[in-house]
Design an enzyme around this catalytic site. Structure first.
Site, PDB file in Angstrom:
ATOM      1  N   ASN A   7      15.956  56.769  69.121  1.00 58.77           N
ATOM      2  CA  ASN A   7      14.956  57.477  69.226  1.00 58.77           C
ATOM      3  C   ASN A   7      15.906  58.484  70.617  1.00 58.77           C
ATOM      4  OD1 ASN A   7      12.756  59.110  68.797  1.00 58.77           O
ATOM      5  ND2 ASN A   7      11.259  57.006  69.509  1.00 58.77           N
ATOM      6  N   TRP A   8      16.294  58.996  70.222  1.00 53.45           N
ATOM      7  CA  TRP A   8      15.937  60.155  71.114  1.00 53.45           C
ATOM      8  C   TRP A   8      15.078  60.689  72.322  1.00 53.45           C
ATOM      9  CZ3 TRP A   8      21.648  62.844  70.477  1.00 53.45           C
ATOM     10  CH2 TRP A   8      22.182  61.817  70.073  1.00 53.45           C
ATOM     11  N   LYS A   9      13.694  60.598  71.769  1.00 55.52           N
ATOM     12  CA  LYS A   9      12.477  61.428  71.530  1.00 55.52           C
ATOM     13  C   LYS A   9      13.221  63.188  72.183  1.00 55.52           C
ATOM     14  CE  LYS A   9      10.933  57.088  72.791  1.00 55.52           C
ATOM     15  NZ  LYS A   9       9.909  56.104  74.078  1.00 55.52           N
ATOM     16  N   HIS A  95       4.665  57.075  65.074  1.00 55.84           N
ATOM     17  CA  HIS A  95       5.263  56.432  66.657  1.00 55.84           C
ATOM     18  C   HIS A  95       3.914  56.670  67.365  1.00 55.84           C
ATOM     19  CE1 HIS A  95       7.045  56.348  70.510  1.00 55.84           C
ATOM     20  NE2 HIS A  95       8.110  55.828  70.252  1.00 55.84           N
ATOM     21  N   GLU A 144       5.709  48.357  67.931  1.00 48.82           N
ATOM     22  CA  GLU A 144       6.099  48.644  68.752  1.00 48.82           C
ATOM     23  C   GLU A 144       4.792  49.395  70.121  1.00 48.82           C
ATOM     24  OE1 GLU A 144       8.316  52.109  69.335  1.00 48.82           O
ATOM     25  OE2 GLU A 144       9.319  52.197  67.479  1.00 48.82           O
ATOM     26  N   GLY A 150       9.362  51.174  76.989  1.00 48.83           N
ATOM     27  CA  GLY A 150       9.484  53.479  77.648  1.00 48.83           C
ATOM     28  C   GLY A 150       9.424  52.320  79.102  1.00 48.83           C
ATOM     29  N   SER A 180      11.108  49.126  74.598  1.00 42.37           N
ATOM     30  CA  SER A 180      12.339  48.609  76.285  1.00 42.37           C
ATOM     31  C   SER A 180      13.300  47.658  75.485  1.00 42.37           C
ATOM     32  CB  SER A 180      11.280  47.840  77.181  1.00 42.37           C
ATOM     33  OG  SER A 180      10.345  48.540  77.711  1.00 42.37           O
ATOM     34  N   GLY A 201      14.700  53.415  72.701  1.00 42.99           N
ATOM     35  CA  GLY A 201      14.912  54.314  73.242  1.00 42.99           C
ATOM     36  C   GLY A 201      15.490  55.013  74.243  1.00 42.99           C
TER      37      GLY A 201
END
Ligand code: PGA
Length: 217
Positions: A7-9, A95, A144, A150, A180, A201
């Site tokens: 997930n590159w956001k 998300h 999550e 993050g 993480s 992420g």
């Protein structure tokens, strides 16, 4: 099946995204188990160029990071499920960042799931806790917890299992963990044999770090 979802956001330019894929395609993907499923979720404009670059690699699929709750019509800026058909196979729904920053509630998320499924996209449904409701029709759920996203503070695998047990998901539902995850901790979750992969992420932004995470067991 073991899912590794990158997930590159809202990160990367087109050039950076292309460089990522070129480097990743140089890694030894043929030695990965046929049970491994790599899903890249880049910013939506990069889906098609990245898909074109990786078309020979059947192990790689694509997800969009969000989808409109509306089917079609006058909704400037929205990405409808119909427009993503044939471009992405999966869609991340619910998300934690969408829930908190964009105030998406369960009614909105249910509409997104229905739209996605109507147009053949498979939802990857994220929850923050076992109190979040999972729509009955979803087949992939990712737990999550907010504190772990993050932050470098991953959730204890035993607690992840407790959440899974509490959810009482239908048989055959893939249960993933996100928060993480990296090459140092991925194997702790896989060792339980109860977790079918990860939403990743930060550790997916670099192709080498992502590859090391998916080969870390
Ligand atoms: P992270 O993000 O791996 O950077 O914690 C996970 C996620 O938000 O899905």
């Amino acid at each position: 099946m073991q899912y590794y979802i990158a997930n590159w956001k809202a990160n990367k330019s087109l050039e950076e995204a292309t460089d990522w894929m070129k480097l990743f395609l140089k890694m030894d993907l043929s030695s990965l188990s046929s049970e491994t499923k790599i899903i890249i979720a880049p910013p939506a404009p990069f889906l098609l160029p990245l898909k074109t670059l990786s078309h020979n690699q059947k192990i790689i699929s694509f997800a969009v990071q969000d989808v409109s709750r509306y089917e079609k019509g006058n909704y400037t800026g929205e990405l409808s499920a119909a427009s993503l058909c044939g471009i992405a196979e999966y869609v991340i729904v619910g998300h934690a960042e969408r829930r908190s920053l964009f105030h998406e509630d369960e009614k909105i998320l249910q509409a997104k799931v229905e739209n996605a499924q109507k147009y053949g996209l498979t939802p990857i449904y994220c929850i923050r806790a076992d109190t979040d409701i999972v729509p009955r029709s979803v087949s992939i759920v990712s737990y999550e917890p907010l504190f772990a996203i993050g932050t470098g503070r991953n959730e204890n695998p035993r607690q992840v299992l407790r959440i899974k047990q509490g959810l009482k998901l239908p048989d055959g539902t893939a249960f993933l963990y996100g928060g993480s995850v990296n090459r140092a901790n991925a194997s702790l979750y896989l060792a339980t044999n109860e977790i079918s992969g990860f939403l990743i992420g930060a550790a997916s932004l670099d192709p080498t770090a992502f590859y090391q995470t998916l080969t870390a067991h």
